[in-house]
Design a protein around this motif. Sequence first.
Motif, PDB file in Angstrom:
ATOM      1  N   TYR A  14      -0.176 -12.079 -52.554  1.00  7.79           N
ATOM      2  CA  TYR A  14      -0.183 -10.695 -53.034  1.00  7.79           C
ATOM      3  C   TYR A  14       1.180 -10.336 -53.615  1.00  7.79           C
ATOM      4  O   TYR A  14       1.296  -9.772 -54.699  1.00  7.79           O
ATOM      5  N   TYR A  19       4.346  -8.187 -57.245  1.00  5.03           N
ATOM      6  CA  TYR A  19       5.674  -7.596 -57.090  1.00  5.03           C
ATOM      7  C   TYR A  19       6.808  -8.598 -57.162  1.00  5.03           C
ATOM      8  O   TYR A  19       7.925  -8.283 -56.788  1.00  5.03           O
ATOM      9  N   GLY A  49      -0.227   1.056 -44.360  1.00  2.32           N
ATOM     10  CA  GLY A  49      -0.693  -0.121 -45.098  1.00  2.32           C
ATOM     11  C   GLY A  49       0.387  -0.534 -46.075  1.00  2.32           C
ATOM     12  O   GLY A  49       0.115  -0.885 -47.232  1.00  2.32           O
ATOM     13  N   ASP A  70       1.610  -1.481 -40.854  1.00  2.65           N
ATOM     14  CA  ASP A  70       0.630  -2.398 -41.441  1.00  2.65           C
ATOM     15  C   ASP A  70      -0.012  -3.213 -40.320  1.00  2.65           C
ATOM     16  O   ASP A  70       0.580  -3.386 -39.249  1.00  2.65           O
ATOM     17  N   LEU A 123      -4.986   0.497 -38.672  1.00  2.92           N
ATOM     18  CA  LEU A 123      -5.128   1.926 -38.982  1.00  2.92           C
ATOM     19  C   LEU A 123      -6.577   2.343 -39.189  1.00  2.92           C
ATOM     20  O   LEU A 123      -6.859   3.526 -39.333  1.00  2.92           O
TER      21      LEU A 123
HETATM   22  C1  LIG Z   1      -3.786  -3.490 -51.252  1.00  6.22           C
HETATM   23  S1  LIG Z   1      -2.575  -3.872 -50.047  1.00  6.22           S
HETATM   24  C2  LIG Z   1      -1.355  -2.655 -50.440  1.00  6.22           C
HETATM   25  C3  LIG Z   1       0.026  -3.072 -50.032  1.00  6.22           C
HETATM   26  C4  LIG Z   1       1.123  -2.091 -50.444  1.00  6.22           C
HETATM   27  N1  LIG Z   1       0.930  -0.769 -49.861  1.00  6.22           N
HETATM   28  C5  LIG Z   1       1.315  -1.944 -51.939  1.00  6.22           C
HETATM   29  O1  LIG Z   1       1.778  -0.894 -52.366  1.00  6.22           O
HETATM   30  O2  LIG Z   1       1.068  -2.881 -52.684  1.00  6.22           O
HETATM   31  C6  LIG Z   1      -3.310  -3.183 -48.585  1.00  6.22           C
HETATM   32  C7  LIG Z   1      -2.435  -3.282 -47.345  1.00  6.22           C
HETATM   33  O3  LIG Z   1      -3.151  -2.685 -46.253  1.00  6.22           O
HETATM   34  C8  LIG Z   1      -2.990  -3.494 -45.109  1.00  6.22           C
HETATM   35  N2  LIG Z   1      -4.152  -3.265 -44.251  1.00  6.22           N
HETATM   36  C9  LIG Z   1      -5.429  -3.651 -44.467  1.00  6.22           C
HETATM   37  N3  LIG Z   1      -6.220  -3.231 -43.465  1.00  6.22           N
HETATM   38  C10 LIG Z   1      -5.420  -2.569 -42.600  1.00  6.22           C
HETATM   39  C11 LIG Z   1      -5.644  -1.894 -41.356  1.00  6.22           C
HETATM   40  N4  LIG Z   1      -6.852  -1.833 -40.818  1.00  6.22           N
HETATM   41  N5  LIG Z   1      -4.604  -1.291 -40.746  1.00  6.22           N
HETATM   42  C12 LIG Z   1      -3.369  -1.353 -41.288  1.00  6.22           C
HETATM   43  N6  LIG Z   1      -3.084  -1.971 -42.456  1.00  6.22           N
HETATM   44  C13 LIG Z   1      -4.095  -2.581 -43.101  1.00  6.22           C
HETATM   45  C14 LIG Z   1      -2.898  -4.916 -45.643  1.00  6.22           C
HETATM   46  O4  LIG Z   1      -2.263  -5.783 -44.722  1.00  6.22           O
HETATM   47  C15 LIG Z   1      -2.091  -4.691 -46.921  1.00  6.22           C
HETATM   48  O5  LIG Z   1      -0.713  -4.765 -46.660  1.00  6.22           O
END
Ligand SMILES: C[S@@+](CC[C@H](N)C(=O)[O-])C[C@H]1O[C@@H](n2cnc3c(N)ncnc32)[C@H](O)[C@@H]1O
Length: 232
Positions: A14, A19, A49, A70, A123
Amino acid sequence: MSALPSTVADADAYHRRYYSDTFRFGQGTEQILDLLTRIPPVASWTDLGSGSESLLWACALRAVRLTAVDADPARLTRLAADAHAGNPRDVHRIALALAGTAPTTEVFATRTRSLHTTLIADLFTPRSPTPPALDRALGADLVTQFGLLGLTTTPAHFLHAFARLHARLPVGGWAAGANWVPADPEGRVTLTQALYRHTAHRSGLDLLHLAALSSADPDFPLVWTYLARRHS
Ligand SMILES: C[S@@+](CC[C@H](N)C(=O)[O-])C[C@H]1O[C@@H](n2cnc3c(N)ncnc32)[C@H](O)[C@@H]1O
Protein backbone atom coordinates in the motif's frame (compact mmCIF):
# COMPACT_ATOMS: atom_id res chain seq x y z
CA MET A 1 -9.91 -10.01 15.62
CA SER A 2 -13.18 -10.43 13.73
CA ALA A 3 -13.34 -10.79 9.95
CA LEU A 4 -12.78 -7.22 8.82
CA PRO A 5 -13.49 -5.45 5.59
CA SER A 6 -10.06 -5.49 3.99
CA THR A 7 -8.05 -2.63 2.59
CA VAL A 8 -6.47 -2.58 -0.85
CA ALA A 9 -3.06 -4.08 -0.01
CA ASP A 10 -0.82 -4.97 2.89
CA ALA A 11 1.22 -2.30 4.66
CA ASP A 12 4.30 -2.30 2.42
CA ALA A 13 2.50 -2.76 -0.88
CA TYR A 14 0.00 0.00 0.00
CA HIS A 15 2.77 2.37 0.99
CA ARG A 16 4.79 1.69 -2.18
CA ARG A 17 1.75 2.09 -4.39
CA TYR A 18 0.32 5.31 -3.01
CA TYR A 19 2.86 7.16 -0.92
CA SER A 20 6.39 6.02 -1.70
CA ASP A 21 7.98 8.98 -3.43
CA THR A 22 6.16 10.74 -6.18
CA PHE A 23 3.10 12.82 -5.45
CA ARG A 24 0.20 11.31 -7.40
CA PHE A 25 -1.67 14.26 -8.84
CA GLY A 26 -5.21 13.72 -10.08
CA GLN A 27 -6.22 11.22 -7.41
CA GLY A 28 -7.87 13.69 -5.04
CA THR A 29 -4.90 14.07 -2.70
CA GLU A 30 -4.31 17.73 -3.56
CA GLN A 31 -7.99 18.56 -2.91
CA ILE A 32 -7.89 16.74 0.42
CA LEU A 33 -4.78 18.67 1.48
CA ASP A 34 -6.48 21.90 0.44
CA LEU A 35 -9.56 21.01 2.48
CA LEU A 36 -7.45 20.27 5.55
CA THR A 37 -5.83 23.71 5.41
CA ARG A 38 -9.28 25.13 6.25
CA ILE A 39 -9.06 23.62 9.74
CA PRO A 40 -7.59 26.00 12.32
CA PRO A 41 -4.72 24.91 14.59
CA VAL A 42 -5.83 22.24 17.07
CA ALA A 43 -4.29 20.94 20.29
CA SER A 44 -5.24 17.32 19.65
CA TRP A 45 -5.81 15.31 16.48
CA THR A 46 -6.73 11.65 16.13
CA ASP A 47 -6.33 9.88 12.79
CA LEU A 48 -8.46 6.73 12.59
CA GLY A 49 -7.32 3.91 10.31
CA SER A 50 -4.16 5.98 9.97
CA GLY A 51 -2.09 3.28 8.36
CA SER A 52 1.42 4.64 7.94
CA GLU A 53 0.18 7.75 6.15
CA SER A 54 -0.75 10.37 8.79
CA LEU A 55 2.39 12.38 8.06
CA LEU A 56 1.14 13.18 4.57
CA TRP A 57 -2.05 14.71 5.98
CA ALA A 58 -0.02 16.33 8.78
CA CYS A 59 1.64 18.45 6.08
CA ALA A 60 -1.63 20.41 5.79
CA LEU A 61 -2.61 20.44 9.46
CA ARG A 62 -1.42 22.41 12.43
CA ALA A 63 -1.90 19.96 15.29
CA VAL A 64 0.10 19.82 18.50
CA ARG A 65 -0.56 16.19 19.45
CA LEU A 66 -1.46 13.39 17.04
CA THR A 67 -2.80 9.97 18.02
CA ALA A 68 -2.74 7.47 15.15
CA VAL A 69 -5.08 4.50 15.49
CA ASP A 70 -5.04 1.40 13.29
CA ALA A 71 -5.77 -2.30 13.50
CA ASP A 72 -2.48 -3.15 11.79
CA PRO A 73 0.60 -2.86 14.02
CA ALA A 74 2.94 -3.04 10.99
CA ARG A 75 1.50 0.19 9.57
CA LEU A 76 1.81 1.96 12.92
CA THR A 77 5.40 0.80 13.30
CA ARG A 78 6.23 2.25 9.90
CA LEU A 79 4.47 5.50 10.78
CA ALA A 80 6.39 5.84 14.05
CA ALA A 81 9.69 5.11 12.26
CA ASP A 82 8.95 7.73 9.58
CA ALA A 83 8.01 10.28 12.25
CA HIS A 84 11.19 9.51 14.17
CA ALA A 85 13.37 9.84 11.05
CA GLY A 86 11.74 13.16 10.13
CA ASN A 87 13.04 13.03 6.55
CA PRO A 88 10.53 14.45 4.09
CA ARG A 89 10.24 12.52 0.84
CA ASP A 90 9.21 14.25 -2.38
CA VAL A 91 5.60 13.44 -1.65
CA HIS A 92 5.82 15.36 1.66
CA ARG A 93 7.65 18.33 0.16
CA ILE A 94 4.98 18.68 -2.50
CA ALA A 95 2.23 18.28 0.10
CA LEU A 96 3.80 21.02 2.25
CA ALA A 97 4.06 23.32 -0.75
CA LEU A 98 0.46 22.61 -1.78
CA ALA A 99 -0.62 23.44 1.77
CA GLY A 100 1.12 26.80 1.46
CA THR A 101 4.01 25.94 3.77
CA ALA A 102 7.76 26.02 3.16
CA PRO A 103 8.69 22.48 1.99
CA THR A 104 11.73 22.21 4.23
CA THR A 105 13.08 19.48 6.49
CA GLU A 106 12.62 21.79 9.48
CA VAL A 107 8.93 22.39 8.79
CA PHE A 108 8.38 18.69 8.15
CA ALA A 109 10.10 17.88 11.45
CA THR A 110 7.67 20.11 13.34
CA ARG A 111 4.79 18.17 11.76
CA THR A 112 6.31 14.76 12.48
CA ARG A 113 6.96 15.69 16.09
CA SER A 114 3.19 15.95 16.58
CA LEU A 115 2.94 12.13 16.54
CA HIS A 116 2.43 11.47 20.24
CA THR A 117 0.79 8.04 20.43
CA THR A 118 0.08 5.07 18.22
CA LEU A 119 -2.81 2.88 19.25
CA ILE A 120 -3.65 -0.58 17.93
CA ALA A 121 -7.44 -0.99 17.84
CA ASP A 122 -10.12 -2.66 15.78
CA LEU A 123 -12.35 0.33 15.12
CA PHE A 124 -15.16 -1.66 13.55
CA THR A 125 -15.71 -3.97 16.50
CA PRO A 126 -17.06 -1.88 19.37
CA ARG A 127 -15.83 -2.83 22.82
CA SER A 128 -17.88 -1.92 25.81
CA PRO A 129 -16.66 -0.04 27.70
CA THR A 130 -14.39 1.63 25.14
CA PRO A 131 -10.74 1.19 26.27
CA PRO A 132 -9.72 4.41 28.07
CA ALA A 133 -6.91 5.26 25.63
CA LEU A 134 -9.26 5.02 22.66
CA ASP A 135 -11.97 6.90 24.54
CA ARG A 136 -9.51 9.77 25.14
CA ALA A 137 -8.36 9.66 21.52
CA LEU A 138 -11.92 9.94 20.23
CA GLY A 139 -12.35 13.11 22.31
CA ALA A 140 -9.69 14.98 20.28
CA ASP A 141 -10.36 18.44 18.82
CA LEU A 142 -10.01 16.95 15.34
CA VAL A 143 -10.90 13.41 14.26
CA THR A 144 -9.92 12.34 10.75
CA GLN A 145 -10.19 9.16 8.75
CA PHE A 146 -8.85 8.65 5.27
CA GLY A 147 -10.08 5.43 3.72
CA LEU A 148 -11.27 3.69 6.88
CA LEU A 149 -15.04 4.19 6.79
CA GLY A 150 -15.15 3.45 3.07
CA LEU A 151 -14.31 -0.11 4.13
CA THR A 152 -17.71 -0.50 5.79
CA THR A 153 -20.07 -2.86 4.04
CA THR A 154 -23.54 -1.28 4.17
CA PRO A 155 -25.07 2.18 4.74
CA ALA A 156 -26.10 1.13 8.27
CA HIS A 157 -22.55 -0.08 9.00
CA PHE A 158 -21.13 3.24 7.74
CA LEU A 159 -23.63 5.31 9.74
CA HIS A 160 -23.16 3.43 13.00
CA ALA A 161 -19.37 3.27 12.74
CA PHE A 162 -19.14 6.98 11.85
CA ALA A 163 -21.52 7.99 14.67
CA ARG A 164 -19.71 5.84 17.27
CA LEU A 165 -16.25 7.07 16.24
CA HIS A 166 -17.36 10.72 16.42
CA ALA A 167 -19.55 10.48 19.54
CA ARG A 168 -16.78 11.90 21.80
CA LEU A 169 -15.90 14.83 19.52
CA PRO A 170 -16.25 17.96 21.69
CA VAL A 171 -18.58 20.82 20.80
CA GLY A 172 -16.70 22.91 18.24
CA GLY A 173 -14.56 19.88 17.34
CA TRP A 174 -13.71 19.11 13.72
CA ALA A 175 -14.18 15.98 11.63
CA ALA A 176 -12.61 15.54 8.23
CA GLY A 177 -11.76 12.78 5.85
CA ALA A 178 -12.00 11.05 2.54
CA ASN A 179 -13.25 7.72 1.25
CA TRP A 180 -12.20 6.19 -2.03
CA VAL A 181 -14.79 4.31 -4.10
CA PRO A 182 -13.45 1.14 -5.75
CA ALA A 183 -14.14 0.34 -9.38
CA ASP A 184 -15.28 -3.04 -8.12
CA PRO A 185 -17.72 -2.15 -5.34
CA GLU A 186 -18.25 -5.76 -4.22
CA GLY A 187 -18.59 -5.91 -0.45
CA ARG A 188 -18.28 -2.14 0.07
CA VAL A 189 -20.85 0.43 1.18
CA THR A 190 -22.35 2.57 -1.59
CA LEU A 191 -21.52 6.12 -0.57
CA THR A 192 -24.01 8.83 -1.51
CA GLN A 193 -24.59 12.47 -0.66
CA ALA A 194 -27.78 11.46 1.18
CA LEU A 195 -25.88 8.92 3.31
CA TYR A 196 -23.21 11.46 4.29
CA ARG A 197 -25.84 14.11 5.10
CA HIS A 198 -27.93 11.73 7.16
CA THR A 199 -24.87 10.35 8.96
CA ALA A 200 -23.57 13.84 9.81
CA HIS A 201 -26.99 14.87 11.08
CA ARG A 202 -27.34 11.72 13.22
CA SER A 203 -23.83 12.33 14.59
CA GLY A 204 -24.64 15.92 15.62
CA LEU A 205 -22.27 17.41 13.04
CA ASP A 206 -22.71 20.32 10.66
CA LEU A 207 -21.48 19.24 7.26
CA LEU A 208 -19.44 22.21 5.98
CA HIS A 209 -18.11 20.54 2.85
CA LEU A 210 -18.99 17.41 0.90
CA ALA A 211 -17.70 16.56 -2.56
CA ALA A 212 -17.35 13.56 -4.83
CA LEU A 213 -14.22 13.98 -6.97
CA SER A 214 -13.24 11.88 -9.91
CA SER A 215 -9.81 10.29 -9.63
CA ALA A 216 -7.29 9.15 -12.22
CA ASP A 217 -6.71 5.92 -10.26
CA PRO A 218 -8.51 3.28 -12.36
CA ASP A 219 -8.99 1.06 -9.30
CA PHE A 220 -10.57 3.92 -7.30
CA PRO A 221 -12.20 6.30 -9.79
CA LEU A 222 -14.09 8.40 -7.21
CA VAL A 223 -13.24 9.92 -3.85
CA TRP A 224 -15.63 11.52 -1.36
CA THR A 225 -14.24 14.30 0.82
CA TYR A 226 -15.91 15.95 3.80
CA LEU A 227 -15.37 18.52 6.51
CA ALA A 228 -17.74 18.82 9.46
CA ARG A 229 -17.98 20.37 12.91
CA ARG A 230 -19.89 19.43 16.05
CA HIS A 231 -22.60 21.91 16.89
CA SER A 232 -24.08 20.20 19.98
C1 LIG B 1 -7.37 2.46 2.78
S1 LIG B 1 -6.24 2.32 4.11
C2 LIG B 1 -6.02 4.03 4.50
C3 LIG B 1 -4.69 4.31 5.16
C4 LIG B 1 -4.42 5.79 5.42
N1 LIG B 1 -5.42 6.38 6.30
C5 LIG B 1 -4.29 6.64 4.18
O1 LIG B 1 -4.56 7.83 4.27
O2 LIG B 1 -3.87 6.16 3.14
C6 LIG B 1 -7.31 1.79 5.42
C7 LIG B 1 -6.62 1.66 6.77
O3 LIG B 1 -7.60 1.23 7.72
C8 LIG B 1 -7.03 0.24 8.55
N2 LIG B 1 -8.12 -0.60 9.04
C9 LIG B 1 -8.87 -1.48 8.34
N3 LIG B 1 -9.80 -2.04 9.14
C10 LIG B 1 -9.62 -1.50 10.37
C11 LIG B 1 -10.28 -1.67 11.63
N4 LIG B 1 -11.29 -2.52 11.77
N5 LIG B 1 -9.86 -0.94 12.68
C12 LIG B 1 -8.83 -0.08 12.55
N6 LIG B 1 -8.17 0.14 11.39
C13 LIG B 1 -8.55 -0.57 10.31
C14 LIG B 1 -6.05 -0.51 7.65
O4 LIG B 1 -5.06 -1.18 8.40
C15 LIG B 1 -5.50 0.65 6.81
O5 LIG B 1 -4.38 1.23 7.44
